[in-house]
Write an enzyme that holds these catalytic residues in place. Sequence first.
Site, short mmCIF file in Angstrom:
data_model
loop_
_atom_site.label_atom_id
_atom_site.label_comp_id
_atom_site.label_asym_id
_atom_site.label_seq_id
_atom_site.Cartn_x
_atom_site.Cartn_y
_atom_site.Cartn_z
N THR A 10 0.81 -1.23 0.00
CA THR A 10 0.00 0.00 0.00
C THR A 10 0.84 1.27 0.00
OG1 THR A 10 -0.10 -0.14 2.40
CG2 THR A 10 -1.98 -1.06 1.19
N ARG A 35 -4.41 -1.22 4.77
CA ARG A 35 -5.30 -0.12 4.33
C ARG A 35 -6.07 -0.52 3.07
NH1 ARG A 35 -0.74 4.46 5.06
NH2 ARG A 35 0.56 2.64 4.63
N ASP A 58 -3.33 -7.82 8.88
CA ASP A 58 -2.21 -7.33 9.68
C ASP A 58 -1.24 -8.50 9.82
OD1 ASP A 58 -0.50 -6.58 11.82
OD2 ASP A 58 -2.03 -5.25 12.64
N SER A 138 17.68 -4.52 5.41
CA SER A 138 18.06 -3.10 5.47
C SER A 138 19.55 -3.01 5.74
CB SER A 138 17.31 -2.42 6.63
OG SER A 138 17.80 -1.11 6.82
N TYR A 151 15.16 -1.50 16.02
CA TYR A 151 14.89 -1.62 14.57
C TYR A 151 16.04 -2.40 13.92
CZ TYR A 151 14.17 -0.68 9.65
OH TYR A 151 14.00 -0.84 8.28
N PRO A 181 18.30 -2.21 1.56
CA PRO A 181 18.46 -0.82 1.12
C PRO A 181 18.95 0.08 2.26
CG PRO A 181 16.20 -1.65 0.72
CD PRO A 181 16.88 -2.58 1.68
N VAL A 184 15.64 5.38 1.72
CA VAL A 184 14.70 5.46 0.59
C VAL A 184 13.56 6.38 1.04
CG1 VAL A 184 13.23 4.11 -0.98
CG2 VAL A 184 15.13 2.97 0.19
N THR A 186 10.08 7.20 1.50
CA THR A 186 8.76 6.54 1.48
C THR A 186 8.00 7.12 2.68
OG1 THR A 186 9.51 4.80 2.96
CG2 THR A 186 9.79 4.37 0.60
N PHE A 188 8.24 5.68 5.43
CA PHE A 188 9.01 5.05 6.51
C PHE A 188 9.30 6.01 7.67
CE2 PHE A 188 13.18 4.00 8.33
CZ PHE A 188 13.04 2.67 8.65
#
Length: 252
Positions: A10, A35, A58, A138, A151, A181, A184, A186, A188
């Site tokens: 999404t 969503r 979810d 990541s 994270y 990556p 980026v 987004t 995020f």
Amino acid sequence: MKTVLITGATSGIGKSTATVLANEKKYKLILCGRREDRLSQLKSELGSLTEIHTLSFDVRDKNAVFSSIDSLPDGCKEIDILINNAGNAHGLDPIHLGNPDDWDAMIDINVKGLLYVSKAVVPGMVERKQGHIINIGSIAGKDVYPDGNVYCASKFAVDAISQGMRIDLAKHGLKVSEIKPGAVVTEFSQVRFKGDDTRANKIYEGFTPMTPEDVAEIIAFVISRPKHVNIADLIVLAQAQASGSVIYRNQS
Ligand code: NDP
Ligand code: 8X3
């Protein structure tokens, strides 16, 4: 035509991947996210290019993951390519100030959610002796950076799971790739900073970060290699980013 399931379709990297793959007109797409309005919009935007199915769940909800994927109609139940992309950072705080609810969210979504979706899809791939799993890790799963603690731990876990999957699944004819990556642009950082746009925008100031399309094109390349070629582990950074914690800003 191969069937691709994308989690986190999404927004950001997942949405761009859906768009790039739909335009290639050689994949059926199963697009997932919470969503529903965005899923419907994507279906109407991309549905003229290829067959699109949407699933709203979810990834933290184990039962919802299994029942949603099980509800897919015949003709797209046999998933060839799984793109485990759903995930986010929640918060950026030194460990002693971190919010345990943020820790739960990151471990539950980025690690356990990826495992639940994989458990729903991968046994079928093993039975059919073919399949390709792309895990979105990541640079945070390679270099720990200040205040990134949990994270980073969740993305180190994605790295360990990706290596483990490859060891366990290669003998069944499957491929497992991890793409890591750096920065980026987004949603995020908006999610990480809970809607604080000023903090979110600062992350991308003074250099040219990657776009989600940059990563989507790489995913499209990775999944289009011949059957005997697996791009197993790939770090992709903006030119100005040198590691998880070093970004050269305002260079002329
Ligand atoms: P976005 O916030 O733009 O997209 C995140 C996606 O994940 C959304 O589609 C969201 O959908 C989905 N998602 C989040 N939580 C859940 C949940 N509980 N259940 C189901 N879906 C969920 O971020 P990005 O596109 O940047 O992130 C995609 C992946 O890339 C993540 O794994 C992230 O860690 C990773 N990544 C991002 C980088 C960056 O700098 N942006 C760099 C390196 C890796 P919805 O809210 O509709 O459920
Ligand atoms: C997202 C990139 O550097 O913000 O995983 O952790 S970073």
